[in-house]
Design a protein around this motif. Structure first.
Motif, PDB file in Angstrom:
ATOM      1  N   ILE A   1      -2.502  38.285 -31.081  1.00 50.02           N
ATOM      2  CA  ILE A   1      -3.710  37.527 -31.362  1.00 50.02           C
ATOM      3  C   ILE A   1      -4.541  38.371 -32.328  1.00 50.02           C
ATOM      4  O   ILE A   1      -4.580  39.603 -32.198  1.00 50.02           O
ATOM      5  CB  ILE A   1      -4.498  37.174 -30.070  1.00 50.02           C
ATOM      6  N   THR A   2      -5.108  37.721 -33.338  1.00 51.49           N
ATOM      7  CA  THR A   2      -5.961  38.445 -34.288  1.00 51.49           C
ATOM      8  C   THR A   2      -7.282  37.708 -34.441  1.00 51.49           C
ATOM      9  O   THR A   2      -7.366  36.493 -34.290  1.00 51.49           O
ATOM     10  CB  THR A   2      -5.310  38.568 -35.682  1.00 51.49           C
ATOM     11  N   TRP A   3      -8.313  38.489 -34.708  1.00 55.45           N
ATOM     12  CA  TRP A   3      -9.644  37.982 -35.021  1.00 55.45           C
ATOM     13  C   TRP A   3      -9.996  38.575 -36.380  1.00 55.45           C
ATOM     14  O   TRP A   3     -10.054  39.798 -36.515  1.00 55.45           O
ATOM     15  CB  TRP A   3     -10.675  38.485 -34.020  1.00 55.45           C
ATOM     16  N   SER A   4     -10.223  37.735 -37.389  1.00 51.22           N
ATOM     17  CA  SER A   4     -10.583  38.295 -38.688  1.00 51.22           C
ATOM     18  C   SER A   4     -11.860  37.639 -39.183  1.00 51.22           C
ATOM     19  O   SER A   4     -12.117  36.460 -38.934  1.00 51.22           O
ATOM     20  CB  SER A   4      -9.446  38.113 -39.695  1.00 51.22           C
ATOM     21  N   GLY A   5     -12.656  38.443 -39.850  1.00 51.40           N
ATOM     22  CA  GLY A   5     -13.925  37.941 -40.346  1.00 51.40           C
ATOM     23  C   GLY A   5     -14.685  39.024 -41.067  1.00 51.40           C
ATOM     24  O   GLY A   5     -14.103  39.991 -41.572  1.00 51.40           O
ATOM     25  N   GLU A   6     -15.998  38.859 -41.078  1.00 55.17           N
ATOM     26  CA  GLU A   6     -16.871  39.817 -41.740  1.00 55.17           C
ATOM     27  C   GLU A   6     -17.991  40.191 -40.783  1.00 55.17           C
ATOM     28  O   GLU A   6     -18.538  39.328 -40.095  1.00 55.17           O
ATOM     29  CB  GLU A   6     -17.465  39.155 -42.988  1.00 55.17           C
ATOM     30  N   TYR A   7     -18.299  41.474 -40.710  1.00 58.43           N
ATOM     31  CA  TYR A   7     -19.384  41.956 -39.860  1.00 58.43           C
ATOM     32  C   TYR A   7     -20.244  42.896 -40.690  1.00 58.43           C
ATOM     33  O   TYR A   7     -19.739  43.874 -41.243  1.00 58.43           O
ATOM     34  CB  TYR A   7     -18.828  42.683 -38.632  1.00 58.43           C
ATOM     35  N   GLU A   8     -21.516  42.549 -40.809  1.00 59.99           N
ATOM     36  CA  GLU A   8     -22.451  43.348 -41.608  1.00 59.99           C
ATOM     37  C   GLU A   8     -21.874  43.658 -42.985  1.00 59.99           C
ATOM     38  O   GLU A   8     -21.919  44.798 -43.461  1.00 59.99           O
ATOM     39  CB  GLU A   8     -22.849  44.624 -40.857  1.00 59.99           C
ATOM     40  N   GLY A   9     -21.292  42.611 -43.613  1.00 58.38           N
ATOM     41  CA  GLY A   9     -20.800  42.745 -44.982  1.00 58.38           C
ATOM     42  C   GLY A   9     -19.430  43.388 -45.136  1.00 58.38           C
ATOM     43  O   GLY A   9     -18.944  43.552 -46.243  1.00 58.38           O
TER      44      GLY A   9
END
Length: 139
Positions: free
Chosen positions: A48-56
């Motif tokens: 399972i993966t979670w991908s995104g952006e956090y504080e740029g």
């Protein structure tokens, strides 16, 4: 469970099937996981993966699906490189979602090193279970 466990619980006025759908549907997960894209096939042993952006900054968290009992139990591991800790098994948390009764959701995260870390995790998970409640009750 190891280390200090963070727990978030909530009662949801919706059937377990609806809550389960919120916990496992890709569209709902993006809302629950603070905008991250969650990818998995929900099979035991699958990644399972979670991908995104956090504080740029872009990130990809990862884990493994450990247990799936529809409308009752969902258990997975979670590791985030944002912690700055090495990618080794002892730095993974286990997230356990348990659904009981009409309908109580309990989310536990183990392997917190300190009470402060557990409190931080608990605050985050309380937001997540509140989002599950809101989504399940509004469907």
């Amino acid at each position: 469970m190891t280390g200090i466990v963070a727990v978030a619980e909530i009662d949801i006025d919706a059937p377990a099937a609806r809550v389960w759908d919120v916990l496992t549907s890709p569209e709902q997960l993006k809302q629950l996981w603070f905008g991250a894209d969650v990818k998995t096939d929900w099979q035991v042993g699958s990644p399972i993966t979670w991908s995104g952006e956090y504080e740029g900054k872009s990130y990809e968290d990862k884990g493994e699906v450990l247990a799936v009992e529809p409308e009752r139990l969902l258990k997975l591991t979670h590791y985030s490189p944002l912690t700055g800790q090495p990618d080794v098994p002892e730095n993974y948390h286990t997230l356990t979602y348990t659904l009981t009764g009409n309908t109580h959701l309990k989310l536990e995260q183990d392997n917190n090193a300190t009470e402060d870390e557990a409190k931080h995790s608990q605050a985050m998970w309380e937001m997540l279970v509140a989002k599950v409640k809101e989504a399940a009750e509004s469907q």
